[in-house]
Design a protein around this motif. Structure first.
Motif, PDB file in Angstrom:
ATOM      1  N   GLY A 141      35.242 -40.315  49.257  1.00 33.85           N
ATOM      2  CA  GLY A 141      34.285 -39.449  49.902  1.00 33.85           C
ATOM      3  C   GLY A 141      32.992 -40.188  50.200  1.00 33.85           C
ATOM      4  N   PRO A 142      32.078 -39.542  50.927  1.00 32.13           N
ATOM      5  CA  PRO A 142      32.197 -38.176  51.435  1.00 32.13           C
ATOM      6  C   PRO A 142      33.070 -38.114  52.679  1.00 32.13           C
ATOM      7  CG  PRO A 142      30.131 -39.137  52.149  1.00 32.13           C
ATOM      8  CD  PRO A 142      30.772 -40.158  51.257  1.00 32.13           C
ATOM      9  N   ARG A 144      34.750 -34.925  55.659  1.00 30.92           N
ATOM     10  CA  ARG A 144      34.731 -33.542  56.120  1.00 30.92           C
ATOM     11  C   ARG A 144      36.177 -33.097  56.310  1.00 30.92           C
ATOM     12  NH1 ARG A 144      31.246 -29.805  57.920  1.00 30.92           N
ATOM     13  NH2 ARG A 144      31.865 -28.371  59.600  1.00 30.92           N
ATOM     14  N   ALA A 224      32.432 -29.734  53.880  1.00 30.99           N
ATOM     15  CA  ALA A 224      32.191 -31.089  53.411  1.00 30.99           C
ATOM     16  C   ALA A 224      32.712 -31.262  51.995  1.00 30.99           C
ATOM     17  CB  ALA A 224      30.704 -31.397  53.461  1.00 30.99           C
ATOM     18  N   GLU A 226      31.776 -33.864  49.469  1.00 29.96           N
ATOM     19  CA  GLU A 226      30.820 -34.951  49.274  1.00 29.96           C
ATOM     20  C   GLU A 226      31.195 -35.863  48.111  1.00 29.96           C
ATOM     21  OE1 GLU A 226      28.245 -35.550  51.137  1.00 29.96           O
ATOM     22  OE2 GLU A 226      28.112 -33.747  52.375  1.00 29.96           O
ATOM     23  N   ARG A 227      31.658 -35.262  47.021  1.00 27.23           N
ATOM     24  CA  ARG A 227      31.916 -36.045  45.810  1.00 27.23           C
ATOM     25  C   ARG A 227      33.133 -35.454  45.092  1.00 27.23           C
ATOM     26  NH1 ARG A 227      27.578 -33.040  45.521  1.00 27.23           N
ATOM     27  NH2 ARG A 227      26.255 -34.802  46.112  1.00 27.23           N
ATOM     28  N   ASP A 230      34.441 -31.530  44.524  1.00 25.71           N
ATOM     29  CA  ASP A 230      34.069 -30.570  45.565  1.00 25.71           C
ATOM     30  C   ASP A 230      35.320 -29.927  46.157  1.00 25.71           C
ATOM     31  OD1 ASP A 230      31.469 -31.216  45.149  1.00 25.71           O
ATOM     32  OD2 ASP A 230      31.163 -32.249  47.064  1.00 25.71           O
TER      33      ASP A 230
END
Length: 642
Positions: A141-142, A144, A224, A226-227, A230
């Motif tokens: 990541g990140p 989408r 998204a 991101e990390r 998530d």
């Protein structure tokens, strides 16, 4: 439970990943279902398939959520999979699958794109028409994530095409409502509105059914990641569209916790029994009339014969006797002219079996024997006695006790009344008019069981005992055949004569005779030599064949279009449910049984994952066929393994 886990060598190959199917259910007759690879191979596959007034009246709603990952480099990687009428599979997202697992009944996929690993989990909210799909970033990541929602709204047994009206998609907060029937909710909804033409279903093509449909691309969700940790989640539900379900992650967690409770309630002795206990849960559903049983997924609804054969395994072996009690009471209310209603799946209530009612007598007796519920025995006893009275007087389809010997006879032109009930163009494939062996074993078992229930209730059972003794004596006289096994039918109409004319005894080697040795009040003591002959001709790793190879009419493959498959259905095809009575008979005869489970246990990870199929080919290697998830197959294996 057994470890069901596949790596890229299975997930990434359609020859293996598209032939293994997963199933999660909502407890109402609806389900989500697909393949390990993510490729839809049946018209029945979808993420939200909703049951209607009966479990069989299902409609397909949300078909798929196709993921696409947008990488920091700008690359867009599609993870979905569809086969098209041209023969092309695009996108081939399964090629990026790193792993598929079935954890506590919850399917989980992992895709790897370089250092990015994304996981999907899917579950249904029990007792609600709702599915939750959760995507989680595991590493990297990140990125989408986009999720394209392909939809329809149609009968599960049919297709919808672009030559008709497009589905109505109305925007609502956080998503859309499709056809006023189901709602989609998730992050950053973008409407689309486009037909995807010519989606191909390879399993329907193999079954001789229309193989393609058109799907409506309603729009996409996006979020998204991101990390690691998530999530991007989507919910789809029918029913009260204004009442939003809990968050998708909670639905998945609740499903996993409930599945663990289901297994614990069954007190399994080992991981295989635990797996079967969870598989059994899929078939027990709640309807407006109370508990019922789905005979098989994805295309069957409720059938009384299947329900009663499955009863002990689904209810008594899993700690669900209270639900079972209510089911037996509701089924008793369907008795008419001494017969149990068979099904309403066809759109009307049908009374067209000779054995379904006798299996009901057996189920009630087993319920009382296992639970000690004598109150239920007393409550149902008057209804059960009407069954005997009606059979003595004669009821539908020529079903009656022969006054000459006390055995049960049946038959009517064009009728297929036993469990071997397939017909092609209205003609029974396996005509068994006369006195079938398992029907009379069930009749004798039912008379003895009813006599015992009567005595428990303080009623006089003298007549029932007399009827039982007379029928037992006649059975022992009539059914042993010179071949060394039992006749399949005695006093059957000869093939060259119309019903009611000259009669003959059918000595084809079939598995129906197993009930004459396996039932609690079986008319015969098990004969080890006869059982060895039966095994030599019928036994396979997935259970007994329905007809021995070399017999007239034997068919080795259960394949082809509807007529071909129905023609093979009981003419050799293997039925795993018959392993139950075979094991019972062997145990009573003192024969070893442990090795009989090896093939079926391996099968739990081969076709319908964690479950047992309806049928298999008679010829080796005995490829599974029919419904991948079948109630009586699971129930009988669970019953005899405990």
């Amino acid at each position: 439970m057994i470890d069901i886990r596949f790596g890229p060598q299975v997930c990434g190959q359609l020859s293996s990943g598209a032939t293994r199917e997963w199933l999660v259910t909502d407890g109402l007759g609806g389900y989500a279902m697909g393949t390990v690879s993510g490729l839809r191979t049946r018209r029945y596959h979808g993420l939200l398939v909703v049951a209607g007034e009966t479990p069989a009246s299902r409609r397909v709603g949300l078909v798929s959520l196709d993921p696409a990952v947008l990488l920091p480099s700008g690359a867009r990687v599609r993870l979905g999979a569809h086969e098209w009428a041209s023969g092309v599979v695009d996108p081939p997202g399964f090629e990026l699958l790193e792993q598929f697992t079935l954890v506590d009944g919850v399917p989980r996929w992992r895709w790897r794109i370089g250092d990015v690993v994304i996981e999907r989990e899917l579950a249904m909210r029990h007792g609600h028409r709702c599915v939750a799909v959760v995507h989680r970033l595991v590493t990297g990541g990140p990125v989408r994530l986009e999720l394209a929602a392909a939809c329809t709204w149609r009968d599960a047994h049919g297709e919808r095409r672009a030559d008709g009206p497009a589905p109505r998609v109305e925007p609502v907060a956080g998503g859309a409502v499709v056809e006023g029937a189901f709602r989609l909710a998730g992050p950053d909804w973008t409407p689309a509105g486009q037909w995807w033409l010519g989606v191909h279903h390879r399993e329907e093509a193999a079954r001789g059914l229309p193989p393609s449909e058109d799907l409506w691309y309603a729009g996409r969700f996006a979020g998204a990641l991101e990390r690691p940790g998530d999530t991007v989640s989507v919910l789809a539900w029918a029913g009260d569209l204004a009442e939003e379900p809990p968050p998708a992650t909670e639905v998945v967690a609740a499903a996993r916790a409930r599945n663990r409770r289901v297994v614990a309630a069954a007190a399994p002795a080992d991981e295989v029994t635990a797996t079967l206990a969870l598989a059994a849960d899929a078939f027990v559903v709640s309807t407006g009339r109370g508990p019922d049983v789905v005979a098989g997924y994805p295309w069957f609804g409720a059938w009384s014969r299947d329900t009663m054969i499955s009863y002990e395994g689904l209810f008594l072996a899993t700690g669900r006797a209270d639900e079972g009690r209510e089911l037996l009471r509701s089924y008793a209310a369907t008795l008419s002219e001494g017969m149990l209603a068979n099904t309403a799946d066809t759109g009307r209530v049908e009374y067209n079996t000779v054995d379904g009612t006798l299996w009901f007598l057996h189920a009630v007796r087993r319920h009382v024997a296992v639970t000690g519920d004598t109150d239920l025995a007393a409550e149902l006893l008057p209804a059960l006695r009407t069954v005997v009275d009606a059979h003595l007087a004669g009821t539908r389809y020529g079903i009656a006790v022969d006054r000459a010997d006390g055995l049960l006879t049946s038959g009517a032109p064009g009728a297929a009344l036993t469990w071997m009930d397939a017909r092609v163009h209205g003609v029974p494939v396996t005509p068994r008019a006369g006195k079938p062996v398992e029907v009379n074993a069930l009749w004798i078992n039912g008379l003895a069981g009813l006599a015992e229930l009567s005595e428990l209730a303080g009623r006089d059972a003298t007549e029932l005992r007399r009827l039982h003794e007379r029928a037992t004596a006649a059975f022992r006289d009539r059914f042993p055949a010179p071949t060394g096994w039992l006749y399949d039918v005695v006093d059957a109409p000869a093939p060259a004569y119309p019903l009611g004319a000259e009669r003959h005894d059918d000595d084809l080697l079939r598995p129906n005779q197993l009930l004459a040795w396996s039932l609690p009040y079986a008319p015969l003591e098990p004969d080890a030599a006869a059982l060895r002959r039966v095994a030599a001709g019928l036994l396979t790793p997935l259970g007994p064949r329905s007809l021995a190879p070399g017999s007239p009419g034997f068919v080795g493959r259960h394949r082809g279009g509807p007529a071909e498959r129905d023609g093979a259905y009981h003419q050799g095809t293997v039925w795993p449910w018959l392993l139950g009575p075979y094991v019972d008979a062997c145990r009573r005869a003192g024969l070893p049984v442990d090795d009989l489970f090896v093939g079926v246990e391996a099968h739990l990870a081969e076709y319908g994952l964690g479950s047992v199929s309806e049928t298999a080919d008679a010829d080796a290697p005995h490829r599974a066929t029919g419904c991948p998830f079948q109630a009586w197959s699971v129930a009988e294996l669970l019953r005899v393994r405990r």
